[in-house]
Design a protein around this motif. Structure first.
Motif, PDB file in Angstrom:
ATOM      1  N   VAL A   1       0.849  -1.183   0.000  1.00 45.90           N
ATOM      2  CA  VAL A   1       0.000   0.000   0.000  1.00 45.90           C
ATOM      3  C   VAL A   1       0.886   1.235   0.000  1.00 45.90           C
ATOM      4  O   VAL A   1       1.913   1.280   0.700  1.00 45.90           O
ATOM      5  N   VAL A   2       0.505   2.246  -0.784  1.00 49.89           N
ATOM      6  CA  VAL A   2       1.207   3.532  -0.814  1.00 49.89           C
ATOM      7  C   VAL A   2       0.317   4.544  -0.112  1.00 49.89           C
ATOM      8  O   VAL A   2      -0.724   4.957  -0.636  1.00 49.89           O
ATOM      9  N   ALA A   3       0.704   4.940   1.103  1.00 52.83           N
ATOM     10  CA  ALA A   3      -0.125   5.855   1.881  1.00 52.83           C
ATOM     11  C   ALA A   3      -0.190   7.241   1.242  1.00 52.83           C
ATOM     12  O   ALA A   3      -1.240   7.893   1.242  1.00 52.83           O
ATOM     13  N   GLU A   4       0.928   7.702   0.695  1.00 49.64           N
ATOM     14  CA  GLU A   4       1.006   8.989   0.020  1.00 49.64           C
ATOM     15  C   GLU A   4       2.188   8.945  -0.923  1.00 49.64           C
ATOM     16  O   GLU A   4       3.123   8.179  -0.717  1.00 49.64           O
ATOM     17  N   PRO A   5       2.160   9.738  -1.991  1.00 52.59           N
ATOM     18  CA  PRO A   5       3.291   9.714  -2.918  1.00 52.59           C
ATOM     19  C   PRO A   5       4.592  10.079  -2.223  1.00 52.59           C
ATOM     20  O   PRO A   5       4.614  10.927  -1.321  1.00 52.59           O
ATOM     21  N   GLY A   6       5.681   9.441  -2.643  1.00 54.77           N
ATOM     22  CA  GLY A   6       6.962   9.757  -2.029  1.00 54.77           C
ATOM     23  C   GLY A   6       8.022   8.739  -2.372  1.00 54.77           C
ATOM     24  O   GLY A   6       7.937   8.021  -3.368  1.00 54.77           O
ATOM     25  N   GLY A   7       9.046   8.667  -1.515  1.00 55.84           N
ATOM     26  CA  GLY A   7      10.160   7.767  -1.713  1.00 55.84           C
ATOM     27  C   GLY A   7       9.818   6.350  -1.307  1.00 55.84           C
ATOM     28  O   GLY A   7       8.682   6.044  -0.927  1.00 55.84           O
ATOM     29  N   PRO A   8      10.800   5.452  -1.342  1.00 57.38           N
ATOM     30  CA  PRO A   8      10.537   4.046  -1.025  1.00 57.38           C
ATOM     31  C   PRO A   8       9.935   3.820   0.363  1.00 57.38           C
ATOM     32  O   PRO A   8       9.209   2.841   0.572  1.00 57.38           O
ATOM     33  N   ASP A   9      10.196   4.721   1.307  1.00 53.52           N
ATOM     34  CA  ASP A   9       9.707   4.513   2.669  1.00 53.52           C
ATOM     35  C   ASP A   9       8.192   4.627   2.795  1.00 53.52           C
ATOM     36  O   ASP A   9       7.625   4.262   3.837  1.00 53.52           O
TER      37      ASP A   9
ATOM     38  N   LEU B   1      18.898 -12.052 -12.193  1.00 50.37           N
ATOM     39  CA  LEU B   1      17.693 -11.814 -11.398  1.00 50.37           C
ATOM     40  C   LEU B   1      18.084 -11.518  -9.966  1.00 50.37           C
ATOM     41  O   LEU B   1      18.863 -12.259  -9.359  1.00 50.37           O
ATOM     42  N   THR B   2      17.556 -10.436  -9.414  1.00 48.63           N
ATOM     43  CA  THR B   2      17.742 -10.100  -8.005  1.00 48.63           C
ATOM     44  C   THR B   2      16.382 -10.174  -7.333  1.00 48.63           C
ATOM     45  O   THR B   2      15.426  -9.546  -7.806  1.00 48.63           O
ATOM     46  N   THR B   3      16.269 -10.959  -6.274  1.00 48.14           N
ATOM     47  CA  THR B   3      14.980 -11.150  -5.619  1.00 48.14           C
ATOM     48  C   THR B   3      14.952 -10.501  -4.240  1.00 48.14           C
ATOM     49  O   THR B   3      15.969 -10.436  -3.535  1.00 48.14           O
ATOM     50  N   TYR B   4      13.777 -10.022  -3.880  1.00 49.81           N
ATOM     51  CA  TYR B   4      13.503  -9.465  -2.553  1.00 49.81           C
ATOM     52  C   TYR B   4      12.194 -10.057  -2.049  1.00 49.81           C
ATOM     53  O   TYR B   4      11.286 -10.347  -2.832  1.00 49.81           O
ATOM     54  N   ALA B   5      12.070 -10.216  -0.743  1.00 47.88           N
ATOM     55  CA  ALA B   5      10.794 -10.609  -0.156  1.00 47.88           C
ATOM     56  C   ALA B   5       9.807  -9.456  -0.273  1.00 47.88           C
ATOM     57  O   ALA B   5      10.196  -8.280  -0.358  1.00 47.88           O
ATOM     58  N   LEU B   6       8.516  -9.777  -0.277  1.00 44.53           N
ATOM     59  CA  LEU B   6       7.500  -8.735  -0.363  1.00 44.53           C
ATOM     60  C   LEU B   6       7.672  -7.704   0.744  1.00 44.53           C
ATOM     61  O   LEU B   6       7.507  -6.495   0.515  1.00 44.53           O
ATOM     62  N   ASP B   7       8.026  -8.148   1.937  1.00 46.13           N
ATOM     63  CA  ASP B   7       8.207  -7.216   3.055  1.00 46.13           C
ATOM     64  C   ASP B   7       9.388  -6.266   2.836  1.00 46.13           C
ATOM     65  O   ASP B   7       9.500  -5.249   3.525  1.00 46.13           O
ATOM     66  N   ASP B   8      10.273  -6.600   1.913  1.00 45.34           N
ATOM     67  CA  ASP B   8      11.442  -5.766   1.628  1.00 45.34           C
ATOM     68  C   ASP B   8      11.240  -4.950   0.345  1.00 45.34           C
ATOM     69  O   ASP B   8      12.208  -4.595  -0.334  1.00 45.34           O
ATOM     70  N   VAL B   9       9.999  -4.659   0.020  1.00 44.27           N
ATOM     71  CA  VAL B   9       9.694  -3.954  -1.218  1.00 44.27           C
ATOM     72  C   VAL B   9      10.397  -2.601  -1.295  1.00 44.27           C
ATOM     73  O   VAL B   9      10.829  -2.184  -2.384  1.00 44.27           O
ATOM     74  N   ALA B  10      10.537  -1.899  -0.169  1.00 40.60           N
ATOM     75  CA  ALA B  10      11.221  -0.598  -0.194  1.00 40.60           C
ATOM     76  C   ALA B  10      12.673  -0.759  -0.632  1.00 40.60           C
ATOM     77  O   ALA B  10      13.194   0.058  -1.403  1.00 40.60           O
ATOM     78  N   ASP B  11      13.330  -1.827  -0.165  1.00 38.67           N
ATOM     79  CA  ASP B  11      14.714  -2.079  -0.579  1.00 38.67           C
ATOM     80  C   ASP B  11      14.782  -2.395  -2.074  1.00 38.67           C
ATOM     81  O   ASP B  11      15.735  -1.999  -2.761  1.00 38.67           O
ATOM     82  N   ALA B  12      13.782  -3.105  -2.581  1.00 39.12           N
ATOM     83  CA  ALA B  12      13.748  -3.414  -4.013  1.00 39.12           C
ATOM     84  C   ALA B  12      13.644  -2.126  -4.830  1.00 39.12           C
ATOM     85  O   ALA B  12      14.326  -1.973  -5.858  1.00 39.12           O
ATOM     86  N   HIS B  13      12.820  -1.195  -4.397  1.00 39.93           N
ATOM     87  CA  HIS B  13      12.693   0.085  -5.106  1.00 39.93           C
ATOM     88  C   HIS B  13      13.977   0.899  -5.012  1.00 39.93           C
ATOM     89  O   HIS B  13      14.386   1.539  -5.984  1.00 39.93           O
ATOM     90  N   ARG B  14      14.615   0.868  -3.857  1.00 38.07           N
ATOM     91  CA  ARG B  14      15.884   1.595  -3.729  1.00 38.07           C
ATOM     92  C   ARG B  14      16.931   1.019  -4.683  1.00 38.07           C
ATOM     93  O   ARG B  14      17.711   1.762  -5.290  1.00 38.07           O
ATOM     94  N   ALA B  15      16.960  -0.294  -4.793  1.00 38.97           N
ATOM     95  CA  ALA B  15      17.941  -0.938  -5.671  1.00 38.97           C
ATOM     96  C   ALA B  15      17.720  -0.540  -7.120  1.00 38.97           C
ATOM     97  O   ALA B  15      18.674  -0.232  -7.853  1.00 38.97           O
ATOM     98  N   LEU B  16      16.468  -0.517  -7.568  1.00 39.94           N
ATOM     99  CA  LEU B  16      16.191  -0.131  -8.946  1.00 39.94           C
ATOM    100  C   LEU B  16      16.478   1.345  -9.166  1.00 39.94           C
ATOM    101  O   LEU B  16      17.025   1.739 -10.196  1.00 39.94           O
ATOM    102  N   GLU B  17      16.135   2.156  -8.189  1.00 41.12           N
ATOM    103  CA  GLU B  17      16.369   3.595  -8.293  1.00 41.12           C
ATOM    104  C   GLU B  17      17.852   3.933  -8.359  1.00 41.12           C
ATOM    105  O   GLU B  17      18.243   4.909  -9.002  1.00 41.12           O
ATOM    106  N   SER B  18      18.684   3.134  -7.726  1.00 34.12           N
ATOM    107  CA  SER B  18      20.112   3.432  -7.644  1.00 34.12           C
ATOM    108  C   SER B  18      20.793   3.377  -8.998  1.00 34.12           C
ATOM    109  O   SER B  18      21.836   4.007  -9.211  1.00 34.12           O
ATOM    110  N   GLY B  19      20.230   2.605  -9.919  1.00 38.06           N
ATOM    111  CA  GLY B  19      20.862   2.429 -11.217  1.00 38.06           C
ATOM    112  C   GLY B  19      21.994   1.415 -11.211  1.00 38.06           C
ATOM    113  O   GLY B  19      22.626   1.194 -12.245  1.00 38.06           O
ATOM    114  N   ASP B  20      22.258   0.804 -10.070  1.00 39.60           N
ATOM    115  CA  ASP B  20      23.370  -0.140  -9.970  1.00 39.60           C
ATOM    116  C   ASP B  20      22.985  -1.554 -10.394  1.00 39.60           C
ATOM    117  O   ASP B  20      23.851  -2.382 -10.652  1.00 39.60           O
ATOM    118  N   ASN B  21      21.699  -1.835 -10.454  1.00 34.64           N
ATOM    119  CA  ASN B  21      21.261  -3.205 -10.714  1.00 34.64           C
ATOM    120  C   ASN B  21      21.489  -3.601 -12.167  1.00 34.64           C
ATOM    121  O   ASN B  21      21.354  -2.787 -13.082  1.00 34.64           O
TER     122      ASN B  21
END
Length: 324
Positions: free
Chosen positions: A5-13, A295-315
């Protein structure tokens, strides 16, 4: 069921995993219990409030999943309860269950388990539909940026399978090497004067087709690089939405500039694309013509980390959320 759920627009948090009501399939729809969900740049834009879902689509982020058909709505043919599938979505993928139009659920690629398959359909459908629209032909020259990402990695290999000469850009030597390993004939750093390098390797002729996810930032350079009768197809705007075109330069090349998207297409068009992908692209995956990208996998509970990884451009390759 649990969903992001996205409570409000913003960063991965701003991403939270919460309990929400489970969806129910309507006419022509199936319910899929999700094993894994692909993470795409469009998801980051939706989280930030810049890419809302089409009217009537789920507000939950997620454009592709793998899983099993759990229930059939009325008027569904060709699918059975318990059948493994991959599905193309307008939204709803970051969840334990999702409702899918039946025409957008197809069998996974042969030889792929459901986690590996979760990140394939959206990129395959995007690349297939874009290059079909552009009529990329054998012997032509093709340019894609971000060649080490999900779209780029797939586009390099599919364009090579069509017989094109492929040029890719990326941001590091490791990523440039990855592009070459996938079959790119030329790979240049986008931190250098890539346009001049492309003019050099094409003897000044330029490229026949550009798959452009950058938009405004590269618009002038892309028009300048088009070969006679060249086609520039914009599928994203990471580099901005508003640019200026020299119509005289475009006219002199008899060039075409188009912008297309997958998410907002009518259901019949998306179902047709999925059928073509299963019939024409899955065999290329099965025989190794198109190889799986990392392929890089994250658990659903770690979705914020998955978004940070994609945002970083390092993946390199694709990021997938393991849901089940």
């Amino acid at each position: 069921m649990r969903a992001v759920v996205v409570a409000e627009p913003g960063g991965p948090d701003v991403l939270r995993v919460e309990d929400v009501p489970a969806p129910e399939p309507g006419p022509g729809e199936v319910l899929v219990t999700v094993v894994a969900a692909g993470v795409n740049r469009a998801d980051l834009m939706q989280r930030e409030g810049h890419y809302p879902p089409p009217p009537g689509a789920s507000e939950t982020i997620g454009l592709e999943v793998s899983g099993h058909v759990t229930a059939l709505g009325p008027d569904v043919d060709g699918l059975e309860v318990g059948q493994p599938c991959v599905a193309l979505l307008a939204g709803g993928g970051y969840a334990e269950q999702v409702v899918v139009p039946a025409g957008q659920a197809v069998a996974p690629p042969p030889g792929y388990d459901l986690v590996d398959a979760a990140g394939v359909l959206e990129v395959a459908a995007t690349v297939w539909s874009t290059l079909a629209y552009a009529h990329l032909a054998s012997g032509e020259t093709f340019l894609v940026h971000g060649g080490a990402g999900g779209i780029g990695s797939f586009a390099i290999q599919y364009a090579k399978a069509l017989g094109a000469t492929v040029i890719a850009t990326a941001g590091s030597e490791a990523k440039l090497g990855h592009c070459r390993d996938l079959g790119a004939d030329h790979a240049f750093s986008y931190r250098d004067d890539w346009a001049a390098q492309i003019r050099g390797v094409t003897d000044g002729r330029g490229v026949d087709v550009v798959l452009d996810n950058m938009g405004a930032k590269y618009l002038e350079a892309h028009v300048g690089l088009l070969a006679p009768d060249g086609r520039l197809v914009v599928i994203g705007f990471q580099g901005g939405r508003t640019g200026t075109i020299d119509l005289g330069a475009l006219l002199a090349k008899r060039g075409t500039v188009a912008a297309i998207s997958l998410r907002g297409r009518p259901l019949d068009q998306k179902a047709d694309i999925c059928r073509h992908v299963a019939a024409e692209v899955w065999p290329l995956l099965a025989d190794g013509t198109i190889r799986p990208t990392p392929l890089t996998t994250y658990a659903l509970d770690d979705v914020a980390d998955a978004h940070r990884a994609l945002e970083s451009g390092d993946n390199v390759g694709k990021i997938v959320l393991k849901v089940a």
